[in-house]
Design a protein around this motif. Structure first.
Motif, PDB file in Angstrom:
ATOM      1  N   ARG A   1       0.835  -1.210   0.000  1.00 32.31           N
ATOM      2  CA  ARG A   1       0.000   0.000   0.000  1.00 32.31           C
ATOM      3  C   ARG A   1       0.867   1.257   0.000  1.00 32.31           C
ATOM      4  NH1 ARG A   1      -3.993  -2.054   4.475  1.00 32.31           N
ATOM      5  NH2 ARG A   1      -5.418  -3.219   3.167  1.00 32.31           N
TER       6      ARG A   1
ATOM      7  N   PRO B   1      -1.886  -1.084  -6.421  1.00 32.31           N
ATOM      8  CA  PRO B   1      -3.352  -1.145  -6.380  1.00 32.31           C
ATOM      9  C   PRO B   1      -3.851  -2.371  -5.598  1.00 32.31           C
ATOM     10  CG  PRO B   1      -2.569  -0.814  -8.630  1.00 32.31           C
ATOM     11  CD  PRO B   1      -1.371  -1.122  -7.796  1.00 32.31           C
ATOM     12  N   PRO B   2      -4.996  -2.235  -4.924  1.00 29.69           N
ATOM     13  CA  PRO B   2      -5.557  -3.346  -4.154  1.00 29.69           C
ATOM     14  C   PRO B   2      -5.717  -4.650  -4.943  1.00 29.69           C
ATOM     15  CG  PRO B   2      -6.729  -1.329  -3.642  1.00 29.69           C
ATOM     16  CD  PRO B   2      -5.795  -1.018  -4.778  1.00 29.69           C
ATOM     17  N   ALA B   3      -6.102  -4.551  -6.210  1.00 35.96           N
ATOM     18  CA  ALA B   3      -6.277  -5.764  -7.019  1.00 35.96           C
ATOM     19  C   ALA B   3      -4.961  -6.525  -7.171  1.00 35.96           C
ATOM     20  CB  ALA B   3      -6.837  -5.415  -8.393  1.00 35.96           C
ATOM     21  N   GLN B   4      -3.861  -5.791  -7.247  1.00 38.46           N
ATOM     22  CA  GLN B   4      -2.547  -6.443  -7.336  1.00 38.46           C
ATOM     23  C   GLN B   4      -2.169  -7.041  -5.984  1.00 38.46           C
ATOM     24  OE1 GLN B   4      -2.240  -7.033 -10.457  1.00 38.46           O
ATOM     25  NE2 GLN B   4      -0.124  -6.369 -10.610  1.00 38.46           N
TER      26      GLN B   4
ATOM     27  N   ASP C   1      -4.118  -8.196  -3.813  1.00 37.88           N
ATOM     28  CA  ASP C   1      -4.953  -9.385  -3.625  1.00 37.88           C
ATOM     29  C   ASP C   1      -4.407 -10.615  -4.345  1.00 37.88           C
ATOM     30  OD1 ASP C   1      -6.656  -7.917  -2.037  1.00 37.88           O
ATOM     31  OD2 ASP C   1      -8.183  -7.644  -3.597  1.00 37.88           O
ATOM     32  N   ARG C   2      -3.492 -10.443  -5.271  1.00 37.10           N
ATOM     33  CA  ARG C   2      -2.881 -11.586  -5.966  1.00 37.10           C
ATOM     34  C   ARG C   2      -1.929 -12.349  -5.049  1.00 37.10           C
ATOM     35  NH1 ARG C   2       0.202  -9.558 -10.963  1.00 37.10           N
ATOM     36  NH2 ARG C   2       0.702 -11.772 -11.092  1.00 37.10           N
TER      37      ARG C   2
END
Length: 154
Positions: free
Chosen positions: A106, A111-114, A116-117
């Motif tokens: 962060r 980005p949050p989507a990355q 989350d990977r």
């Protein structure tokens, strides 16, 4: 008719495997066992320690395992991995504690989507306590994920 799985287990059939790469990040005891056992499983194995240089080539056949979540460079390493289309990326760590990689990423603007990977915890929950056991649990989890299986007994 012979069961194809039995034929493979008895050495009567050729095992067809896809190209796959396992990158262990940070030179740790667990990384050593991951690379040793991963090679036995047919992975092309690579150790990456950031102090030694740039990331190896990463593509959609690559599984990346970060073997130490206490490193100052954790966020930068993961940020650099996440710009590649790796098949899977995970960080070792106790699931009862928050993953430090989330805040590190962060702060780097990932980005949050990355974020989350990134998988955590990783591996199968078999009560691993030693580096070889942790490596086996991790590789079993990778195999289960690769084969679209939940892992564990059935």
């Amino acid at each position: 008719m012979t069961d194809p799985s039995c034929a493979v287990a008895h050495g009567e059939a050729e095992v067809k495997t896809e190209t796959r790469t396992l990158v262990a990040v940070f030179d740790t005891p667990v990384a050593g066992y991951l690379l040793k056992y991963g090679a036995d499983l047919g992975y092309r194995t690579v150790l990456h320690d950031p102090k030694d240089g740039e990331l190896p080539e990463l593509d959609g056949t690559t599984d990346v395992v970060v073997t130490d979540h206490h490193r100052d460079e954790l966020g930068e390493v993961l940020r650099d991995v996440l710009v590649h289309p790796v098949r899977w990326v995970g960080v070792m760590g106790n699931p009862r504690h928050p993953g430090p990689h989330v805040e590190a990423l962060r702060q780097l603007g990932v980005p949050p989507a990355q974020i989350d990977r990134v998988h955590r915890p990783i591996g199968l929950n078999i009560g691993s306590r030693t580096p070889p056991e942790i490596a086996i649990a991790t590789l079993a989890g990778l195999l289960a994920d690769r084969n679209d299986r939940p892992g564990g007994f059935f």
